[in-house]
Design a protein around this motif. Sequence first.
Motif, PDB file in Angstrom:
ATOM      1  N   GLU A 145       0.849  -1.183   0.000  1.00 21.95           N
ATOM      2  CA  GLU A 145       0.000   0.000   0.000  1.00 21.95           C
ATOM      3  C   GLU A 145       0.889   1.238   0.000  1.00 21.95           C
ATOM      4  O   GLU A 145       1.840   1.342   0.783  1.00 21.95           O
ATOM      5  N   ILE A 146       0.573   2.171  -0.886  1.00 19.28           N
ATOM      6  CA  ILE A 146       1.451   3.313  -1.112  1.00 19.28           C
ATOM      7  C   ILE A 146       0.635   4.601  -1.037  1.00 19.28           C
ATOM      8  O   ILE A 146      -0.444   4.703  -1.626  1.00 19.28           O
ATOM      9  N   LEU A 147       1.178   5.571  -0.322  1.00 16.14           N
ATOM     10  CA  LEU A 147       0.567   6.887  -0.267  1.00 16.14           C
ATOM     11  C   LEU A 147       1.540   7.914  -0.833  1.00 16.14           C
ATOM     12  O   LEU A 147       2.599   8.156  -0.245  1.00 16.14           O
ATOM     13  N   PRO A 148       1.229   8.514  -1.988  1.00 15.87           N
ATOM     14  CA  PRO A 148       2.045   9.633  -2.467  1.00 15.87           C
ATOM     15  C   PRO A 148       1.747  10.878  -1.622  1.00 15.87           C
ATOM     16  O   PRO A 148       0.584  11.167  -1.348  1.00 15.87           O
ATOM     17  N   VAL A 149       2.782  11.576  -1.203  1.00 11.07           N
ATOM     18  CA  VAL A 149       2.590  12.763  -0.377  1.00 11.07           C
ATOM     19  C   VAL A 149       3.241  13.964  -1.059  1.00 11.07           C
ATOM     20  O   VAL A 149       4.299  13.850  -1.677  1.00 11.07           O
ATOM     21  N   PRO A 150       2.602  15.138  -0.973  1.00 13.68           N
ATOM     22  CA  PRO A 150       3.139  16.319  -1.659  1.00 13.68           C
ATOM     23  C   PRO A 150       4.390  16.862  -0.977  1.00 13.68           C
ATOM     24  O   PRO A 150       4.469  16.940   0.252  1.00 13.68           O
ATOM     25  N   ILE A 151       5.342  17.240  -1.802  1.00 12.97           N
ATOM     26  CA  ILE A 151       6.617  17.802  -1.371  1.00 12.97           C
ATOM     27  C   ILE A 151       6.909  18.997  -2.282  1.00 12.97           C
ATOM     28  O   ILE A 151       6.644  18.936  -3.486  1.00 12.97           O
ATOM     29  N   MET A 152       7.468  20.060  -1.736  1.00 10.22           N
ATOM     30  CA  MET A 152       7.849  21.200  -2.563  1.00 10.22           C
ATOM     31  C   MET A 152       9.362  21.188  -2.794  1.00 10.22           C
ATOM     32  O   MET A 152      10.150  21.307  -1.864  1.00 10.22           O
ATOM     33  N   HIS A 153       9.721  21.022  -4.057  1.00  9.08           N
ATOM     34  CA  HIS A 153      11.122  21.043  -4.509  1.00  9.08           C
ATOM     35  C   HIS A 153      11.355  22.435  -5.081  1.00  9.08           C
ATOM     36  O   HIS A 153      11.229  22.663  -6.276  1.00  9.08           O
ATOM     37  N   GLY A 154      11.657  23.382  -4.192  1.00 10.17           N
ATOM     38  CA  GLY A 154      11.616  24.775  -4.597  1.00 10.17           C
ATOM     39  C   GLY A 154      10.165  25.145  -4.861  1.00 10.17           C
ATOM     40  O   GLY A 154       9.301  25.043  -3.998  1.00 10.17           O
ATOM     41  N   LYS A 155       9.864  25.557  -6.118  1.00  8.77           N
ATOM     42  CA  LYS A 155       8.490  25.888  -6.503  1.00  8.77           C
ATOM     43  C   LYS A 155       7.787  24.737  -7.211  1.00  8.77           C
ATOM     44  O   LYS A 155       6.638  24.874  -7.632  1.00  8.77           O
ATOM     45  N   LEU A 156       8.472  23.609  -7.365  1.00 10.34           N
ATOM     46  CA  LEU A 156       7.921  22.466  -8.087  1.00 10.34           C
ATOM     47  C   LEU A 156       7.264  21.486  -7.116  1.00 10.34           C
ATOM     48  O   LEU A 156       7.899  21.026  -6.162  1.00 10.34           O
ATOM     49  N   LEU A 157       6.004  21.145  -7.394  1.00 10.24           N
ATOM     50  CA  LEU A 157       5.312  20.138  -6.589  1.00 10.24           C
ATOM     51  C   LEU A 157       5.734  18.753  -7.054  1.00 10.24           C
ATOM     52  O   LEU A 157       5.533  18.378  -8.212  1.00 10.24           O
ATOM     53  N   ILE A 158       6.325  17.986  -6.146  1.00  7.98           N
ATOM     54  CA  ILE A 158       6.726  16.612  -6.440  1.00  7.98           C
ATOM     55  C   ILE A 158       6.083  15.715  -5.395  1.00  7.98           C
ATOM     56  O   ILE A 158       5.299  16.185  -4.558  1.00  7.98           O
ATOM     57  N   VAL A 159       6.383  14.428  -5.432  1.00  2.00           N
ATOM     58  CA  VAL A 159       5.824  13.526  -4.427  1.00  2.00           C
ATOM     59  C   VAL A 159       6.918  12.701  -3.760  1.00  2.00           C
ATOM     60  O   VAL A 159       7.942  12.376  -4.360  1.00  2.00           O
ATOM     61  N   GLY A 160       6.690  12.415  -2.483  1.00  3.05           N
ATOM     62  CA  GLY A 160       7.388  11.354  -1.781  1.00  3.05           C
ATOM     63  C   GLY A 160       6.414  10.194  -1.634  1.00  3.05           C
ATOM     64  O   GLY A 160       5.252  10.282  -2.036  1.00  3.05           O
ATOM     65  N   TYR A 161       6.880   9.097  -1.056  1.00  2.00           N
ATOM     66  CA  TYR A 161       6.027   7.913  -0.929  1.00  2.00           C
ATOM     67  C   TYR A 161       6.126   7.336   0.479  1.00  2.00           C
ATOM     68  O   TYR A 161       7.216   7.243   1.059  1.00  2.00           O
ATOM     69  N   ILE A 162       4.959   6.932   1.004  1.00  3.32           N
ATOM     70  CA  ILE A 162       4.897   6.194   2.260  1.00  3.32           C
ATOM     71  C   ILE A 162       4.427   4.776   1.934  1.00  3.32           C
ATOM     72  O   ILE A 162       3.412   4.599   1.254  1.00  3.32           O
TER      73      ILE A 162
END
Length: 257
Positions: A145-162
């Motif tokens: 089971e995977i949850l993508p979580v929002p991360i800000m890479h400067g001004k770029l919205l990316i994802v991390g994963y749990i």
Amino acid sequence: MMKLTFLGTGTSTGVPSLRCDCATCMSTDPRDRRMRSSAMLEVGDQHLLIDCGPDFYHQILAYHRTGDIDAALITHTHYDHLGGVDDLRPYCNERKFPIYCQPNVAEDLRNRVPYCFVENPYPGVPTFDIHYVEPMHHFSVGDVEILPVPIMHGKLLIVGYIFNHRLAYITDAKTIPSETINALKGVDTLIINALRHTEHHSHMKLNQALEVIATIKPRKAYLTHLAHTMGTHEETSKQLPPDVEIAYDGLTIEIPD
């Protein structure tokens, strides 16, 4: 039991850095040789690749040469995290290889390797089965089971994963939204980026990463995506709390259930 192997723990230039004779770049400690950041998660007989950068071929030769890969999870579109996708072709022989990513990553992927997406592809090119992910929306790959979580890479919205509520993989973060902080609380193990000691416009420095770790309070945290200016593994490790370690290429960790 989950296992995670760090395939690469360096920043976009890798370590050693070209044209540099600093102590880190000249170090003979193998822990100071860092390919671009990527990892392999093993859960049972499943193997999930996290990011596929330009060092993918050498990473797989070193750490997963004969094994299969079930899918790739991409955090964002930058070259050091996506530049190795053409080398996924051996995993596409019997199927289209599953890639999980945000829509903007998929669009960039189609622009970077358009020959993989044409109606009649050249024989032997890799082919991909794209699955869109959305921050804060769960999905599963097999039993994971995977949850993508929002991360800000400067001004770029990316994802991390749990993964399975136990392991979190965060890279290229400059700031982490409060909803992600809340989702991370309770994980056993946190992987998080820490670029160097001084400020950077799109990556956390060491003190900022340590502040996030102190807020989340995982049992164990590992630092990744390091630049040569962080210093050597041996010297920087002396500055860390006992529950925080610097990851290095080839390190395998186990996450208890």
